[in-house]
Enzyme design. Structure first.
Site: not given
Ligand SMILES: Cc1cc2nc3c(=O)[nH]c(=O)nc-3n(C[C@H](O)[C@H](O)[C@H](O)COP(=O)(O)O)c2cc1C
Ligand SMILES: [Fe+2]
Ligand SMILES: [Fe+2]
Length: 399
Positions: A24, A80, A82, A84, A146, A165, A193, A226
Site C-alpha cells: 500500500h 475484491h 484491489e 493486489d 475493506h 482480505d 494486518y 493473503h
C-alpha cells in the site's frame, strides 16, 4: 511456488512476493513479505477465485497450468478488485476466453476503471450463489471490509470460506496452513494486518461477523487471499476479530515519542517507569526507529496512548506528525491519552498532538518542560506516568 492442494480438487495457485517490504505505497511495512493467494476449483465448471498482483501473472498461470489447461476455466470469481488481487485479471481474461466472471456490481465498475475490461460479468450479492457442479458457491458481500466491492465466497460442499482480505496476514512462506508455521508469528502478523487494514472498519467487521454467525456456516477452512489458510485456529482467529472489532483493549500503554536532543526522550523514559511502577505494561517507541506498522499493531488493543514531541519551528516534529495522521484514520475508541514534550520558547507540540487526533482519543493535561528536564521535572514525569497507570487500572475495574 507450485500449485498446492488445500482440499479435494481445490488448489492454491497464487504467488509469493517474498521480498515485498512496503505494501500500500509506504503505509504498511511487510517485513515477512506478502502472498497473493488465488484458488482453483476443479468441478464441472472449473473455477478460479481471485487472481494476483500485476507482475505475478506468470506464476499464477504456470500454477494453473500444472493442474489444468487455463483455457478450461469456466468461471472466475472476483472477491475484491484491489490491484493486489486483480492486477493479473486482464491477462487471465485473455487466456480464459470462455470464462464467465462473477463479482459485485461495484467490482465490475472498479475493474472497468482500472483495466477497461470486466469480461462476461454477472453481478452477484449476498443470498445469491453459483452452481459449479458438485458445489454451490454462496456469495456474501462485505462492503467496506475493506473496499465497497469486497465479498466473500463460501463453499458449503468443502466447508471453506474464501475470505479474500478478511483474515489475511502479510506473511510470505512456502507453508500453506496455519498449523505449519509458528503460532505466535502468525498471530502477530494477523494482528498487524487487522491494525493496518481493517481497524477503521471495526463497526462493519463486528456487524458482519454477527450476520455471518447467524448463517451458521460450517467452516473447516478459511482461505484468505493473503498468507496462511486457517485450519487449526479458526475459532481463535474469529475470536480475535470479534475482540479487535469491538475496540476491546488490554491494560497496557504505548508511549510514542520523537526527540531531537533527547530531552523529550528523558521524559518518556520516566513516564514509562511511572506507568510500570504500578504494574501496568508500557512499551516505549521512538517513532523514528520503529515501523509505524508495528507501533499501530501494539496500539490496536492498548488502552493508554501517550505521545511526546519537542517543538520544532512552532510545530510537533514531522515523523510523529505523520504517525498521528495515520492514527487519525483508525477511528479508535475508548483510549486514554496525554501529551508531553520539551520545548524552548513557544512549546506548541503538545497542543498539536492533542489537536491531531482529537477524533480518536481524549487527552489529560499535558506535561511540558523547558529544554533539558531537571531532576524535579523528571520526578513529575514519573508521577504523571504513575497517575496515568492508576487511571487505566481503575477504569478496568469499573468495566
Ligand atoms: C530547528 C529547531 C527549531 C525549534 N523550534 C522551536 C519552536 O518553534 N518553539 C519552541 O518552543 N522550541 C523550539 N525549539 C527548541 C526545542 O523544542 C528544544 O530545544 C527542546 O528542548 C528539544 O527537545 P528534544 O531534545 O526532546 O528534541 C527548536 C529547536 C530546534 C533545533
Ligand atoms: Fe484489499
Ligand atoms: Fe489484499
Amino acid at each position: 511456488m507450485p500449485a498446492r492442494l488445500i482440499k479435494d480438487d481445490i488448489y492454491a495457485v497464487g504467488a509469493i512476493h517474498w521480498n515485498e517490504r512496503r505494501f500500500h505505497g509506504h503505509t504498511y511495512v511487510t517485513k515477512r513479505g506478502v502472498t497473493y493467494n488465488s484458488y482453483l476449483i476443479l468441478d464441472e465448471k472449473v473455477t478460479l477465485i481471485d487472481t494476483v498482483r500485476k507482475g505475478f501473472e506468470r506464476e499464477l498461470i504456470d500454477n494453473i497450468q500444472s493442474v489444468i489447461e487455463p483455457s478450461k476455466i469456466d468461471a472466475i470469481i472476483i472477491n475484491h478488485i484491489e490491484p493486489d488481487h486483480s492486477g493479473a485479471f486482464p491477462e487471465i481474461l485473455k487466456i480464459c476466453p470462455k470464462a464467465k466472471i462473477y463479482g459485485t456490481e461495484k467490482a465490475r465498475q472498479g475493474l472497468l476503471k482500472y483495466y477497461g475490461v470486466s469480461g462476461d460479468w454477472t453481478a452477484v450479492k449476498s443470498g445469491q450463489n453459483l452452481n459449479i457442479g458438485k458445489r454451490t458457491l454462496d456469495f456474501i458481500d462485505v462492503p467496506m471490509i475493506h473496499w465497497p466491492d469486497s465479498m466473500f465466497t463460501y463453499s458449503a460442499y468443502d466447508k471453506i470460506l474464501f475470505s479474500n482480505d478478511g483474515f489475511g496476514q502479510h506473511y510470505a512462506t512456502n507453508k500453506i496452513f496455519d498449523d505449519e508455521v509458528d503460532f505466535a508469528v502468525l498471530m502477530d502478523e494477523a494482528q498487524k494486518y487487522y491494525a493496518n487494514i481493517l481497524w477503521p472498519f471495526n463497526a462493519l467487521v463486528s456487524a458482519k461477523l454477527g450476520a455471518i454467525s447467524k448463517l451458521n456456516l460450517n467452516i473447516e477452512l478459511i482461505a484468505p487471499s493473503h498468507g496462511l489458510v486457517w485450519r487449526k485456529h479458526i475459532a481463535k482467529t474469529m475470536q480475535k476479530y470479534l475482540y479487535w472489532s469491538s475496540h476491546s483493549c488490554k491494560n497496557r500503554v504505548a508511549v510514542v515519542y520523537e526527540t531531537m536532543w533527547r530531552s523529550t526522550e528523558k521524559m518518556a523514559r520516566k513516564i514509562v517507569d511511572g506507568i510500570t511502577s504500578e504494574g501496568v505494561e508500557a512499551v516505549l517507541f521512538d517513532v523514528t526507529k520503529n515501523d509505524r506498522t508495528d507501533i499501530a499493531s501494539y496500539m490496536l488493543d492498548a488502552k493508554g496512548w501517550v505521545f511526546g514531541s519537542s517543538t520544532h519551528d512552532g510545530e510537533m516534529l514531522p515523523v510523529i506528525a505523520g504517525f498521528l495522521h495515520f492514527l487519525k484514520g483508525s477511528k479508535a475508541k475508548g483510549r486514554k491519552s496525554f501529551a508531553f514534550g520539551s520545548y524552548g520558547w513557544s512549546g506548541e507540540a503538545t497542543k498539536d498532538i492533542e489537536d491531531a487526533i482529537s477524533n480518536v482519543t481524549s487527552f489529560d493535561t499535558s506535561l511540558r518542560v523547558v529544554f533539558n528536564p531537571t531532576e524535579e521535572e523528571l520526578n513529575q514525569c514519573f508521577e504523571a506516568g504513575k497517575a496515568f497507570a492508576l487511571k487505566i487500572k481503575n477504569e478496568e475495574e469499573i468495566l
